[in-house]
Design a protein around this motif. Sequence first.
Motif, PDB file in Angstrom:
ATOM      1  N   LEU A 104      46.694   7.413   9.251  1.00  0.00           N
ATOM      2  CA  LEU A 104      48.025   7.924   8.801  1.00  0.00           C
ATOM      3  C   LEU A 104      48.045   7.788   7.162  1.00  0.00           C
ATOM      4  N   SER A 105      48.255   8.862   6.852  1.00  0.00           N
ATOM      5  CA  SER A 105      48.377   9.154   5.282  1.00  0.00           C
ATOM      6  C   SER A 105      49.587  10.158   4.809  1.00  0.00           C
ATOM      7  N   LEU A 106      50.454   9.430   3.868  1.00  0.00           N
ATOM      8  CA  LEU A 106      51.497  10.277   3.548  1.00  0.00           C
ATOM      9  C   LEU A 106      51.485  11.516   2.674  1.00  0.00           C
ATOM     10  N   ASN A 107      50.146  11.485   2.127  1.00  0.00           N
ATOM     11  CA  ASN A 107      49.636  12.767   1.265  1.00  0.00           C
ATOM     12  C   ASN A 107      49.166  13.671   2.400  1.00  0.00           C
ATOM     13  N   ALA A 108      48.384  13.059   3.353  1.00  0.00           N
ATOM     14  CA  ALA A 108      48.011  14.169   4.536  1.00  0.00           C
ATOM     15  C   ALA A 108      49.335  14.850   5.282  1.00  0.00           C
ATOM     16  N   GLY A 147      53.371  21.424   4.296  1.00  0.00           N
ATOM     17  CA  GLY A 147      53.370  22.157   3.027  1.00  0.00           C
ATOM     18  C   GLY A 147      54.460  21.997   1.914  1.00  0.00           C
ATOM     19  N   VAL A 148      54.284  20.292   1.685  1.00  0.00           N
ATOM     20  CA  VAL A 148      55.139  19.861   0.613  1.00  0.00           C
ATOM     21  C   VAL A 148      54.319  19.019  -0.332  1.00  0.00           C
ATOM     22  N   THR A 149      54.853  18.585  -1.417  1.00  0.00           N
ATOM     23  CA  THR A 149      53.928  17.747  -2.134  1.00  0.00           C
ATOM     24  C   THR A 149      54.062  16.366  -1.842  1.00  0.00           C
ATOM     25  N   GLY A 150      53.141  15.647  -2.054  1.00  0.00           N
ATOM     26  CA  GLY A 150      53.252  14.039  -1.606  1.00  0.00           C
ATOM     27  C   GLY A 150      54.458  13.392  -2.208  1.00  0.00           C
ATOM     28  N   PRO A 151      54.864  13.376  -3.487  1.00  0.00           N
ATOM     29  CA  PRO A 151      56.336  12.812  -3.724  1.00  0.00           C
ATOM     30  C   PRO A 151      57.359  13.367  -3.044  1.00  0.00           C
ATOM     31  N   ALA A 152      57.234  14.304  -2.581  1.00  0.00           N
ATOM     32  CA  ALA A 152      58.666  14.779  -1.703  1.00  0.00           C
ATOM     33  C   ALA A 152      58.632  13.987  -0.447  1.00  0.00           C
ATOM     34  N   TYR A 177      62.041  10.669   1.669  1.00  0.00           N
ATOM     35  CA  TYR A 177      62.497  10.364   3.167  1.00  0.00           C
ATOM     36  C   TYR A 177      61.973   8.960   3.722  1.00  0.00           C
ATOM     37  N   PHE A 178      60.921   8.472   3.191  1.00  0.00           N
ATOM     38  CA  PHE A 178      60.104   7.574   3.546  1.00  0.00           C
ATOM     39  C   PHE A 178      59.701   6.592   2.260  1.00  0.00           C
ATOM     40  N   GLY A 179      60.026   5.420   1.875  1.00  0.00           N
ATOM     41  CA  GLY A 179      59.568   4.878   0.915  1.00  0.00           C
ATOM     42  C   GLY A 179      58.105   4.546   0.656  1.00  0.00           C
ATOM     43  N   SER A 180      57.516   4.372   1.900  1.00  0.00           N
ATOM     44  CA  SER A 180      56.228   3.955   1.841  1.00  0.00           C
ATOM     45  C   SER A 180      55.628   4.113   3.277  1.00  0.00           C
ATOM     46  N   ARG A 181      54.235   4.082   3.313  1.00  0.00           N
ATOM     47  CA  ARG A 181      53.270   4.296   4.696  1.00  0.00           C
ATOM     48  C   ARG A 181      53.882   3.344   5.607  1.00  0.00           C
ATOM     49  N   ASP A 182      54.307   2.062   5.241  1.00  0.00           N
ATOM     50  CA  ASP A 182      54.677   1.111   5.825  1.00  0.00           C
ATOM     51  C   ASP A 182      56.126   1.455   6.702  1.00  0.00           C
ATOM     52  N   ASP A 183      56.905   1.861   5.688  1.00  0.00           N
ATOM     53  CA  ASP A 183      58.329   2.347   6.238  1.00  0.00           C
ATOM     54  C   ASP A 183      58.411   3.385   7.255  1.00  0.00           C
ATOM     55  N   LEU A 184      57.470   4.421   7.130  1.00  0.00           N
ATOM     56  CA  LEU A 184      57.299   5.518   8.250  1.00  0.00           C
ATOM     57  C   LEU A 184      56.603   4.669   9.380  1.00  0.00           C
ATOM     58  N   SER A 206      48.238  -1.776  10.672  1.00  0.00           N
ATOM     59  CA  SER A 206      47.466  -1.865   9.629  1.00  0.00           C
ATOM     60  C   SER A 206      47.067  -3.363   9.149  1.00  0.00           C
ATOM     61  N   PRO A 207      46.205  -3.559   8.463  1.00  0.00           N
ATOM     62  CA  PRO A 207      46.110  -4.885   7.699  1.00  0.00           C
ATOM     63  C   PRO A 207      47.298  -5.097   6.888  1.00  0.00           C
ATOM     64  N   GLY A 208      47.840  -6.437   7.085  1.00  0.00           N
ATOM     65  CA  GLY A 208      48.996  -6.874   6.180  1.00  0.00           C
ATOM     66  C   GLY A 208      50.162  -6.302   6.554  1.00  0.00           C
ATOM     67  N   TYR A 209      50.188  -5.532   7.534  1.00  0.00           N
ATOM     68  CA  TYR A 209      51.573  -4.733   8.012  1.00  0.00           C
ATOM     69  C   TYR A 209      52.402  -5.898   8.635  1.00  0.00           C
ATOM     70  N   GLN A 210      53.569  -5.757   8.319  1.00  0.00           N
ATOM     71  CA  GLN A 210      54.581  -6.922   8.881  1.00  0.00           C
ATOM     72  C   GLN A 210      55.790  -6.283   9.463  1.00  0.00           C
TER      73      GLN A 210
END
Length: 226
Positions: A32-36, A42-47, A51-58, A113-117
């Motif tokens: 899982l990659s937010l950039n991917a 078809g949007v930019t990574g920052p966009a 909607y989700f503050g981080s990969r862990d939020d998603l 993922s490692p470290g995910y809580q």
Amino acid sequence: MSSPRQRYRDQVRAEIKEAALAQIGQGGAAALSLNAVAKQLGVTGPAIYKYFGSRDDLLTELILDGFDHVAAAVRAAVGEGTPRARLHALAGAFHGWALAHPHVYQLLAGTPSPGYQAPPESVQRAREVLGPFLPVFAGGRCGPAAETLREEMRRWVEEVPAVAEWVRAFAPDGDPATALTGTIMVWSRLHGLTSLEVQGQFAGMGHRSATLLTVEMETLADTMGL
């Protein structure tokens, strides 16, 4: 009624989660990659971060959704009949859902993922999955092999009000400690069998998973006097 802006936001969030699940289905949670996801949509990574503050939020939202979906599948299997018949129906619903959604099941059963809580809310969502099993066992009778576990469950009910409230909500009648004993045992058996199957560990073996599931539930029903 929600505003057009909120409906658009909800739609985009749903599309992000759908794309994320597709990635996880292909390569596991590690893929899982937010950039991917952004590229796929078809949007930019920052966009995406609107909607989700981080990969862990998603990941957290996917996990909470997963618990909700499997809980709905188990609730749909609640019916009439003997406790033994109801046990088979509930276990079959859980197992069937997991096999139909193996990548989501693995998010629920392991560490994405490692470290995910996982958030505390995930405990309550998991209890919603287990809740329908509680009344099945509440009127049972623990065999000698389960008495030590039952005593631990009795102390758990007495010491943790949230646990006592959870049991009462689903099984107001019967013995709470016995209900919890059977439910904890079914949880461990279902996860053990299902995890092995989802990971492909039964490949090349001569049994059908449905046969093994039936045997596991029958032996548990015997242990719990159903």
